[in-house]
Write an enzyme that holds these catalytic residues in place. Structure first.
Site, PDB file in Angstrom:
ATOM      1  N   PRO A 109      -1.089  -0.780   2.074  1.00  0.00           N
ATOM      2  CA  PRO A 109      -1.636  -1.370   3.293  1.00  0.00           C
ATOM      3  C   PRO A 109      -1.819  -0.333   4.394  1.00  0.00           C
ATOM      4  O   PRO A 109      -0.867   0.291   4.834  1.00  0.00           O
ATOM      5  CB  PRO A 109      -0.580  -2.400   3.698  1.00  0.00           C
ATOM      6  CG  PRO A 109       0.336  -2.523   2.548  1.00  0.00           C
ATOM      7  CD  PRO A 109       0.249  -1.258   1.787  1.00  0.00           C
ATOM      8  N   GLU A 110      -3.043  -0.124   4.775  1.00  0.00           N
ATOM      9  CA  GLU A 110      -3.336   0.688   5.948  1.00  0.00           C
ATOM     10  C   GLU A 110      -3.877  -0.281   6.995  1.00  0.00           C
ATOM     11  O   GLU A 110      -3.791  -1.482   6.823  1.00  0.00           O
ATOM     12  CB  GLU A 110      -4.338   1.799   5.606  1.00  0.00           C
ATOM     13  CG  GLU A 110      -3.814   2.722   4.503  1.00  0.00           C
ATOM     14  CD  GLU A 110      -4.736   3.876   4.164  1.00  0.00           C
ATOM     15  OE1 GLU A 110      -5.501   4.310   5.040  1.00  0.00           O
ATOM     16  OE2 GLU A 110      -4.695   4.355   3.017  1.00  0.00           O
TER      17      GLU A 110
END
Length: 270
Positions: free
Chosen positions: A2-3
């Site tokens: 997850p960015e």
DNA sequence: CGAAAACCCTGAGTGC
DNA sequence: TGCACTCAGGGTTTTC
């Protein structure tokens, strides 16, 4: 992984389930993730009504009418899921709402975190104080980036991963943005021309905006068939494509910087 | 001081 | 089939 775009998608996905809802039960299934859960997490959240969902960098923020704000980080493998009524392996936190919704925070590698702060988290949460600008904000421009990189001899790749320079980029989107802007990830940050920086800023914004749009369209109503919130697949320009062909015709290479894989095209990224 | 490396953690993938 | 091994990496801490 997850960015920023995945967290943004997660936050948008959680919002309809949580905003305006009373939290009827908050349950932890272990004492910690990367660090301990706040000891009074369940006590302070139970009975509160969620007012808003928001995001800062790679953190999601669940705000309540008690002015308590739960701040979650998904680490490497974290996600929220809605399917299945019972807690399974790697489910560490459960939020139950007045509408009967059950939301599990699922994180096999436990690199994530959950914190609780009282008052404005932007000024009260220590980790937020050290963050650079939001890359999608107007305030993040070439002048801002040039100023932050002045005198820095580390490779631009490492600098863009530094959350104090710009907040929310991870390995994937840094590789993608540098390819789009035709900048070598190996180049010392301070040596990059103003013209290249002027191209890098919109490249970053474009890569992130496209990923958020893809998240929204791929996850219909932001909910995957597996009940996961916030994940989506995408075709990358260079990431994970060692030996593949770049848009320019060059061959994509993989190098290791600070122990992390960098994918780039030596032909067009200078 | 900046930069690099170590560390945390488990699932997936690989080779034998 | 199973075992040992490597790799993935965000953020924090430690070391150089």
């Amino acid at each position: 992984m997850p960015e920023l775009p995945e967290v943004e998608t997660t936050v948008r996905g959680l919002a309809p389930f949580l905003e305006g809802q009373r939290l009827t039960a908050v349950t932890t299934f272990r004492p910690d993730l990367r660090r301990p859960f706040p000891v009074d997490l369940a006590q302070r959240l139970t009975g509160a009504t969620v007012t808003t969902l928001s995001r800062r960098a790679k953190y999601g923020i669940v705000s309540t009418d008690r002015d308590d704000h739960m701040i979650f980080h998904l680490g490497m493998s974290g996600r929220w899921r809605t399917e299945g009524g019972e807690a399974g392996k790697h489910d560490h936190l459960l939020l139950e709402t007045g509408a009967g919704q059950r939301l599990f925070l699922h994180d096999p590698r436990r690199f994530g975190s959950v914190d609780l702060v009282s008052g404005d988290p932007l000024t009260r949460f220590p980790a937020f104080m050290a963050l650079g600008p939001e890359p999608l904000a107007d305030a993040f421009d070439a002048a801002c980036l040039a100023s932050a990189l002045a005198g820095r001899r580390a490779p631009i790749k490492a600098m863009l991963l530094d959350q104090a320079i710009v907040a929310g980029l991870g390995n994937i989107y840094v590789c993608e943005a540098l390819n789009m802007a035709k900048i070598s990830p190996l180049k010392p940050a301070a040596d990059i021309s103003r013209a290249k920086l002027a191209a890098l800023v919109p490249a970053i914004k474009q890569v992130l905006a496209a990923a958020i749009a893809a998240g929204g369209s791929t996850l219909r109503d932001f909910l995957s068939p597996e009940g996961d919130l916030g994940y989506f697949a995408k075709d990358w320009r260079v990431y994970g494509r060692e030996g593949g062909t770049c848009e320019c015709g060059g061959t994509i290479a993989r190098v290791v910087q600070s122990g992390r894989s960098t994918f780039h095209c030596p032909k067009c990224q200078r």
